[in-house]
Design a protein around this motif. Structure first.
Motif, short mmCIF file in Angstrom:
data_model
loop_
_atom_site.label_atom_id
_atom_site.label_comp_id
_atom_site.label_asym_id
_atom_site.label_seq_id
_atom_site.Cartn_x
_atom_site.Cartn_y
_atom_site.Cartn_z
N ASP A 112 0.80 -1.20 0.00
CA ASP A 112 0.00 0.00 0.00
C ASP A 112 0.84 1.27 0.00
O ASP A 112 0.36 2.36 0.24
CB ASP A 112 -0.92 0.01 1.22
CG ASP A 112 -1.88 -1.16 1.17
OD1 ASP A 112 -2.37 -1.45 0.08
OD2 ASP A 112 -2.12 -1.78 2.21
N ASP A 145 -15.43 3.88 7.52
CA ASP A 145 -14.78 2.58 7.33
C ASP A 145 -14.93 1.76 8.61
O ASP A 145 -13.96 1.47 9.29
CB ASP A 145 -13.30 2.78 6.98
CG ASP A 145 -12.61 1.49 6.60
OD1 ASP A 145 -13.30 0.47 6.42
OD2 ASP A 145 -11.37 1.48 6.49
N THR A 157 -11.32 6.32 7.27
CA THR A 157 -9.98 6.13 6.74
C THR A 157 -9.07 7.23 7.29
O THR A 157 -9.49 8.36 7.48
CB THR A 157 -9.98 6.17 5.22
OG1 THR A 157 -10.59 7.39 4.76
CG2 THR A 157 -10.76 4.99 4.65
N SER A 186 -8.64 -9.86 7.18
CA SER A 186 -7.73 -10.05 6.05
C SER A 186 -6.28 -10.12 6.48
O SER A 186 -5.45 -10.73 5.81
CB SER A 186 -7.91 -8.92 5.03
OG SER A 186 -7.65 -7.66 5.62
N GLU A 188 0.32 -8.05 5.09
CA GLU A 188 -0.17 -7.02 4.17
C GLU A 188 -1.09 -7.67 3.14
O GLU A 188 -0.83 -8.78 2.67
CB GLU A 188 0.98 -6.34 3.43
CG GLU A 188 1.93 -5.54 4.31
CD GLU A 188 1.41 -4.14 4.62
OE1 GLU A 188 0.28 -3.83 4.19
OE2 GLU A 188 2.13 -3.39 5.28
N THR A 189 -2.17 -6.97 2.81
CA THR A 189 -3.01 -7.36 1.68
C THR A 189 -3.26 -6.11 0.87
O THR A 189 -3.99 -5.22 1.30
CB THR A 189 -4.35 -7.98 2.15
OG1 THR A 189 -4.99 -7.09 3.05
CG2 THR A 189 -4.11 -9.30 2.85
N GLY A 190 -2.64 -6.02 -0.28
CA GLY A 190 -2.79 -4.84 -1.12
C GLY A 190 -4.13 -4.83 -1.83
O GLY A 190 -4.98 -5.71 -1.65
N ASN A 191 -4.31 -3.84 -2.67
CA ASN A 191 -5.49 -3.80 -3.53
C ASN A 191 -5.35 -4.85 -4.62
O ASN A 191 -4.30 -5.50 -4.75
CB ASN A 191 -5.64 -2.40 -4.14
CG ASN A 191 -5.89 -1.34 -3.08
OD1 ASN A 191 -6.59 -1.58 -2.11
ND2 ASN A 191 -5.30 -0.17 -3.26
N VAL A 192 -6.40 -5.04 -5.41
CA VAL A 192 -6.34 -6.01 -6.50
C VAL A 192 -5.15 -5.67 -7.40
O VAL A 192 -4.95 -4.53 -7.81
CB VAL A 192 -7.65 -6.00 -7.31
CG1 VAL A 192 -7.53 -6.92 -8.52
CG2 VAL A 192 -8.82 -6.42 -6.42
N GLY A 226 -2.14 -5.86 -6.27
CA GLY A 226 -1.05 -5.63 -5.33
C GLY A 226 -0.63 -6.95 -4.70
O GLY A 226 -1.02 -8.03 -5.14
N ARG A 271 -2.64 -10.27 -5.52
CA ARG A 271 -4.06 -10.39 -5.16
C ARG A 271 -4.88 -10.36 -6.42
O ARG A 271 -4.77 -9.44 -7.25
CB ARG A 271 -4.47 -9.24 -4.23
CG ARG A 271 -5.93 -9.30 -3.83
CD ARG A 271 -6.26 -8.26 -2.78
NE ARG A 271 -7.69 -8.23 -2.53
CZ ARG A 271 -8.27 -7.50 -1.59
NH1 ARG A 271 -7.52 -6.73 -0.80
NH2 ARG A 271 -9.58 -7.50 -1.42
N ASN A 317 -8.46 -10.71 -6.56
CA ASN A 317 -9.84 -10.22 -6.48
C ASN A 317 -9.91 -8.90 -5.73
O ASN A 317 -8.95 -8.51 -5.07
CB ASN A 317 -10.71 -11.24 -5.76
CG ASN A 317 -10.42 -11.29 -4.27
OD1 ASN A 317 -9.27 -11.21 -3.85
ND2 ASN A 317 -11.44 -11.45 -3.46
#
Length: 408
Positions: free
Chosen positions: A6, A37, A80, A321, A365-369, A371, A406, A408
């Protein structure tokens, strides 16, 4: 290439100019308003005062007796966090039109994870005003309780932030690749004391551009714990990853920070070495990386999977997540199928029952689609099954890490 899902891979900092932060005029940097959020929390409090704690214990508001005259419904909406150096979510406190007759206490609790890349004395609380600028508020720091608190007579958007940080906090480098590191500072410049705006009650300071570099005079020695090499001078450094996945992963880049000529703490960054895919070490052996990998993140079940040359590897978890998840027999799973000859799992056979291995998966970490999804896992007693005649079973240690796109 190195990555941090991110955040930009290559920081583009504003160079320092000797006033402490690279911002020559000391003006704050306006930021967008945060957007909702999370779940709204409501509670009524009357003239006798009371306490409002957002579920989870991160944020607490304490109103003394006489702060308000009539019973009022208070609202906390997570939003956010657009604060320079912001950590986690910010909070919109309502009603905004209300002014307290006595100051209320706003308290934020931090965790060890919040200290990744920074130091306790550099954590602060800020509020966003109509000009869009976030203003740090002089606060009381209670390191033993891991809390920071400020006084306020009004409601608005409030956040938690770090004034000093080593960026990126977390990154994953390919074999032999470089990661650029920079020490950032989001407070107005100071001639000798970095932390006064955070610790002097009643003082506020407009937060500056989050790309601003800390003046080199406040930066001490750069050191490395782990494999690879680190070359750091002043407020920037470069880490070079080793040519193979090391046994100890991640490496820690550490920078000493000083204020008024004295050491005030160390900021650190974690740098993993791994190519794209799911990398696995069995019984302490060298890592093998399985490519052709991807991952899915949902509000329920999430997973990463690789499928290469007849071998499949997968890790699945349920719930949030990111976070740490202990293995179980139903929805926190590890599976490594090496062709049709051998299988490793997160459970082992104990008297005919499937018992979960000690250990866990940590999703960092989980990035955007498009990422990255980054995480590690370790199993102290992974059950294995070898397809011989008769079959061979047993347990062994397994550790690994994943860096997958990622989907989805």
């Amino acid at each position: 290439m190195q990555c941090s899902p991110d955040k930009p891979v290559n920081p583009d900092p504003v160079p320092g100019n000797g006033n402490g932060n690279g911002n020559s005029d000391g003006k704050g940097a306006p930021q967008a308003k945060g957007t909702p959020d999370g779940t709204v929390f409501r509670k009524k409090i009357g003239a006798a005062g009371g306490t409002i704690e957002y579920p989870g214990g991160r944020l607490t508001l304490i109103l003394p007796a006489g702060a308000i005259e009539n019973e009022t419904e208070f609202i906390i909406q997570p939003i956010t966090n657009t604060t320079p150096g912001g950590k986690g979510l910010a909070y919109r406190l309502q009603p905004e039109a209300l002014t307290f007759k006595k100051p209320a206490t706003l308290q934020i609790k931090y965790t060890e994870e919040d200290l990744n890349g920074t130091i306790p004395s550099a954590l602060g609380i800020a509020t966003q005003k109509a000009d869009g600028i976030w203003y740090a508020q002089g606060a009381v720091h209670r390191e033993a309780e891991k809390t920071i608190e400020v006084k306020t007579t009004h409601f608005s958007d409030w956040s938690f932030f770090e004034a000093i940080s080593l960026e990126p906090h977390l990154s994953v480098a390919d074999l032999g690749q470089q990661v650029t590191l920079a020490v950032k500072y989001v407070l107005p410049g100071s001639d000798d004391d970095l932390l006064v705006p955070l610790t002097k009650e009643g003082q506020e300071a407009a937060l500056v551009d989050p790309k601003t570099l800390l003046d080199p005079k406040f930066v001490g020695e750069w050191t490395l714990q782990g494999s690879g090499t680190l070359a750091g001078t002043g407020n920037t450094g470069k880490y070079t990853a080793p040519a193979k996945i090391p046994a100890v992963n991640p490496a820690l880049a550490i920078v000493n920070i000083k204020s008024k000529g004295k050491a005030v703490g160390m900021v650190m960054a974690r740098i993993f070495t791994a190519p794209e895919g799911i990398s696995v070490s069995i019984a302490g052996g060298d890592y093998t990386t399985y490519g052709n990998a991807g991952g899915h993140i949902t509000t329920g079940e999430s997973f990463v999977m690789a499928d290469q040359n007849g071998t499949t590897a997968s890790v699945k978890w349920n719930g949030k997540s990111t976070g740490k998840f202990a293995w179980n027999a139903t929805n926190i799973l590890f599976l490594l199928n090496i062709g049709t000859s051998k299988t490793y799992a997160q459970v082992y056979n104990a008297g005919g029952e499937a018992v979960p291995s000690p250990g866990e998966v940590e999703v960092m970490e989980t990035g955007n689609v498009g990422g990255w999804i980054i995480g590690t896992f370790q199993l102290q007693k992974s059950g294995y099954f070898i397809f011989t005649t008769p079959p061979t079973t047993g347990t062994t240690t397994v550790k690994g890490l994943f860096k997958v796109k990622r989907l989805n």
